[in-house]
Design a protein around this motif. Sequence first.
Motif, PDB file in Angstrom:
ATOM      1  N   PHE A 263       0.838  -1.191   0.000  1.00 44.08           N
ATOM      2  CA  PHE A 263       0.000   0.000   0.000  1.00 44.08           C
ATOM      3  C   PHE A 263       0.875   1.243   0.000  1.00 44.08           C
ATOM      4  O   PHE A 263       1.830   1.338   0.785  1.00 44.08           O
ATOM      5  CB  PHE A 263      -0.926   0.021   1.216  1.00 44.08           C
ATOM      6  CG  PHE A 263      -1.693   1.297   1.347  1.00 44.08           C
ATOM      7  CD1 PHE A 263      -2.783   1.544   0.520  1.00 44.08           C
ATOM      8  CD2 PHE A 263      -1.303   2.266   2.256  1.00 44.08           C
ATOM      9  CE1 PHE A 263      -3.472   2.743   0.603  1.00 44.08           C
ATOM     10  CE2 PHE A 263      -1.990   3.459   2.349  1.00 44.08           C
ATOM     11  CZ  PHE A 263      -3.082   3.701   1.522  1.00 44.08           C
ATOM     12  N   ASN A 266      -1.089   8.229   1.513  1.00 42.55           N
ATOM     13  CA  ASN A 266      -1.199   9.665   1.271  1.00 42.55           C
ATOM     14  C   ASN A 266       0.014  10.379   1.849  1.00 42.55           C
ATOM     15  O   ASN A 266       0.834   9.783   2.550  1.00 42.55           O
ATOM     16  CB  ASN A 266      -2.468  10.206   1.938  1.00 42.55           C
ATOM     17  CG  ASN A 266      -2.380  10.077   3.462  1.00 42.55           C
ATOM     18  OD1 ASN A 266      -2.381   8.967   3.990  1.00 42.55           O
ATOM     19  ND2 ASN A 266      -2.300  11.182   4.167  1.00 42.55           N
ATOM     20  N   PHE A 293      -1.753  -0.816  -4.169  1.00 44.32           N
ATOM     21  CA  PHE A 293      -2.878   0.111  -4.013  1.00 44.32           C
ATOM     22  C   PHE A 293      -2.328   1.429  -3.486  1.00 44.32           C
ATOM     23  O   PHE A 293      -1.603   1.457  -2.491  1.00 44.32           O
ATOM     24  CB  PHE A 293      -3.896  -0.494  -3.036  1.00 44.32           C
ATOM     25  CG  PHE A 293      -5.068   0.388  -2.684  1.00 44.32           C
ATOM     26  CD1 PHE A 293      -5.550   1.373  -3.540  1.00 44.32           C
ATOM     27  CD2 PHE A 293      -5.733   0.208  -1.466  1.00 44.32           C
ATOM     28  CE1 PHE A 293      -6.640   2.154  -3.206  1.00 44.32           C
ATOM     29  CE2 PHE A 293      -6.836   0.981  -1.122  1.00 44.32           C
ATOM     30  CZ  PHE A 293      -7.285   1.958  -1.995  1.00 44.32           C
ATOM     31  N   GLY A 294      -2.650   2.528  -4.155  1.00 47.97           N
ATOM     32  CA  GLY A 294      -2.172   3.838  -3.730  1.00 47.97           C
ATOM     33  C   GLY A 294      -3.300   4.813  -3.490  1.00 47.97           C
ATOM     34  O   GLY A 294      -4.342   4.758  -4.153  1.00 47.97           O
ATOM     35  N   ILE A 295      -3.102   5.717  -2.534  1.00 49.80           N
ATOM     36  CA  ILE A 295      -4.070   6.772  -2.226  1.00 49.80           C
ATOM     37  C   ILE A 295      -3.347   8.115  -2.210  1.00 49.80           C
ATOM     38  O   ILE A 295      -2.284   8.243  -1.598  1.00 49.80           O
ATOM     39  CB  ILE A 295      -4.751   6.528  -0.862  1.00 49.80           C
ATOM     40  CG1 ILE A 295      -5.754   5.371  -0.955  1.00 49.80           C
ATOM     41  CG2 ILE A 295      -5.467   7.780  -0.366  1.00 49.80           C
ATOM     42  CD1 ILE A 295      -6.400   5.019   0.377  1.00 49.80           C
ATOM     43  N   GLY A 298       0.378   8.633  -2.763  1.00 50.04           N
ATOM     44  CA  GLY A 298       0.742   7.310  -3.273  1.00 50.04           C
ATOM     45  C   GLY A 298       0.226   7.090  -4.682  1.00 50.04           C
ATOM     46  O   GLY A 298       0.908   6.473  -5.520  1.00 50.04           O
ATOM     47  N   HIS A 299      -0.969   7.579  -4.977  1.00 52.38           N
ATOM     48  CA  HIS A 299      -1.540   7.532  -6.328  1.00 52.38           C
ATOM     49  C   HIS A 299      -0.678   8.335  -7.302  1.00 52.38           C
ATOM     50  O   HIS A 299      -0.363   7.877  -8.413  1.00 52.38           O
ATOM     51  CB  HIS A 299      -2.965   8.077  -6.270  1.00 52.38           C
ATOM     52  CG  HIS A 299      -3.502   8.627  -7.548  1.00 52.38           C
ATOM     53  ND1 HIS A 299      -4.035   7.827  -8.537  1.00 52.38           N
ATOM     54  CD2 HIS A 299      -3.589   9.914  -8.008  1.00 52.38           C
ATOM     55  CE1 HIS A 299      -4.437   8.588  -9.548  1.00 52.38           C
ATOM     56  NE2 HIS A 299      -4.181   9.856  -9.242  1.00 52.38           N
ATOM     57  N   LEU A 302       2.663   6.569  -7.877  1.00 57.86           N
ATOM     58  CA  LEU A 302       2.459   5.396  -8.713  1.00 57.86           C
ATOM     59  C   LEU A 302       2.384   5.824 -10.173  1.00 57.86           C
ATOM     60  O   LEU A 302       2.989   5.204 -11.057  1.00 57.86           O
ATOM     61  CB  LEU A 302       1.185   4.670  -8.301  1.00 57.86           C
ATOM     62  CG  LEU A 302       0.769   3.484  -9.180  1.00 57.86           C
ATOM     63  CD1 LEU A 302       1.833   2.392  -9.161  1.00 57.86           C
ATOM     64  CD2 LEU A 302      -0.584   2.933  -8.728  1.00 57.86           C
ATOM     65  N   GLY A 366      -8.594   8.433 -10.432  1.00 56.65           N
ATOM     66  CA  GLY A 366      -8.272   7.026 -10.214  1.00 56.65           C
ATOM     67  C   GLY A 366      -7.697   6.403 -11.469  1.00 56.65           C
ATOM     68  O   GLY A 366      -7.992   6.835 -12.590  1.00 56.65           O
ATOM     69  N   LYS A 368      -5.839   2.424 -13.132  1.00 55.36           N
ATOM     70  CA  LYS A 368      -5.445   1.029 -12.962  1.00 55.36           C
ATOM     71  C   LYS A 368      -4.535   0.638 -14.112  1.00 55.36           C
ATOM     72  O   LYS A 368      -4.547   1.274 -15.178  1.00 55.36           O
ATOM     73  CB  LYS A 368      -6.668   0.106 -12.919  1.00 55.36           C
ATOM     74  CG  LYS A 368      -7.411  -0.015 -14.239  1.00 55.36           C
ATOM     75  CD  LYS A 368      -8.550  -1.020 -14.140  1.00 55.36           C
ATOM     76  CE  LYS A 368      -9.294  -1.142 -15.481  1.00 55.36           C
ATOM     77  NZ  LYS A 368     -10.382  -2.147 -15.403  1.00 55.36           N
ATOM     78  N   SER A 376      -5.069   2.811  -8.082  1.00 56.83           N
ATOM     79  CA  SER A 376      -4.916   3.903  -7.116  1.00 56.83           C
ATOM     80  C   SER A 376      -6.031   4.916  -7.306  1.00 56.83           C
ATOM     81  O   SER A 376      -6.670   4.984  -8.362  1.00 56.83           O
ATOM     82  CB  SER A 376      -3.557   4.592  -7.288  1.00 56.83           C
ATOM     83  OG  SER A 376      -3.448   5.166  -8.584  1.00 56.83           O
ATOM     84  N   GLN A 378      -7.088   9.190  -6.262  1.00 54.22           N
ATOM     85  CA  GLN A 378      -6.604  10.476  -5.786  1.00 54.22           C
ATOM     86  C   GLN A 378      -7.280  10.891  -4.484  1.00 54.22           C
ATOM     87  O   GLN A 378      -6.697  11.588  -3.659  1.00 54.22           O
ATOM     88  CB  GLN A 378      -6.861  11.540  -6.853  1.00 54.22           C
ATOM     89  CG  GLN A 378      -6.432  12.933  -6.488  1.00 54.22           C
ATOM     90  CD  GLN A 378      -4.944  13.056  -6.305  1.00 54.22           C
ATOM     91  OE1 GLN A 378      -4.194  13.163  -7.262  1.00 54.22           O
ATOM     92  NE2 GLN A 378      -4.486  13.028  -5.056  1.00 54.22           N
TER      93      GLN A 378
END
Length: 403
Positions: A263, A266, A293-295, A298-299, A302, A366, A368, A376, A378
């Motif tokens: 993971f 943020n 998985f990123g948020i 992290g998004h 990625l 978002g 993939k 991920s 946003q």
Amino acid sequence: MSDRGPTAAPTHAAARLSADDRTRARSAGVTAALVLADGSVFCGRGLGAVGTTVGEVCFNTALTGYQEILTDPSYAGQIITFTFPHIGNVGANLEDIETMTPAARGCVISADITDPSNWRATQHLDAWLKSHGLIGISGIDTRRLTRRIRDGGAPNGALGHAPDGNLDFDALAAEAAGWPGLEGMDLAGEVSCRQTYRWDETGWALGSGYGRLDAPKRHVVAVDYGAKRNILRCLASAGCRVTVVPATATAEDILRHKPDGVFLSNGPGDPAATGDYAVPVIHDLLETGLPVFGICLGHQMLALALGGRTEKMHQGHRGANHPVKDLATGRVEITSQNHGFVVVPDSLPPEVTTTHVSLFDGSLEGLKVEGKSVFSVQYHPEASPGPQDSHYLFERFVAMMDK
């Protein structure tokens, strides 16, 4: 002068209030001032800690959850303006926090804080601000300040609190003008943990508080770029034993824990700056085939690792009422958001698909990777504060690990 406290708005770089203005400010009980880099001055009454602070001035439109907002590590380097006028009326407590040490630089509110009126309150918000060294100001026209941010972008500003009213407006203007801003600034390293630790706390329930994960089904390594606690709770509530590693952890450090998935949390600051050390690690992780998985930050990182790029937004997205459309299902989710940078869709390679878009401005929310267990978003599916429309994303991550 206004009926909400003396306010002047010169357009030059120094805050040159006349001697009469300064005298009137003191007689009106002014004990704090927010001065923007262009010289605009907002005078009011001081809250919390005494002193000065400088940062990017942003606004958040959430109606509830001010304590979670103030403790969100993603606000490092920022002074938060609350557009909702009644902030502090439910007090503060020891549970509604997203990190032990708030990283926000200060807060701006409209109305004076009233005495707490909530059965969970254990402390007045003003006392809570003091205990964390946070400077605040009340009694200013937050609508005017919000319009300034909306139209002109998030400015740099300096906030000063002096109980005796002895405020140096020119010094505050100089601090604001001299602050370099968030572009090019790596703040993840400031808010990340310093050593690896385990997390097993699950979500909050009325009458019992937070729970504990007894029988984990999967093991997730969470890279902490400024992780909110409720993200870790959501992972644990989904049955994941979580090992949290610092932002500077290498791919070898992460893989040593033998995770079922990784993971990416943020965090604050410019993703391109943090990406100098984080993107090569993410790239190596993608080569392993592990679910990722990123948020939020992290998004964004990625996306950088996949070959995309990011850019600074005009004013960012911050609130608990942002509509996002899932392009696969057509479903609209009301989301919690806090970001000032965004992924540029046209910069992504063909194998990366946009999954979610903002219905406010059409920005990418978002993505993939086709054929891989990599995705991920946003926005903040863990909320805290905000709606819980997007909690399903944690279950989606677990389902990918189950495969």
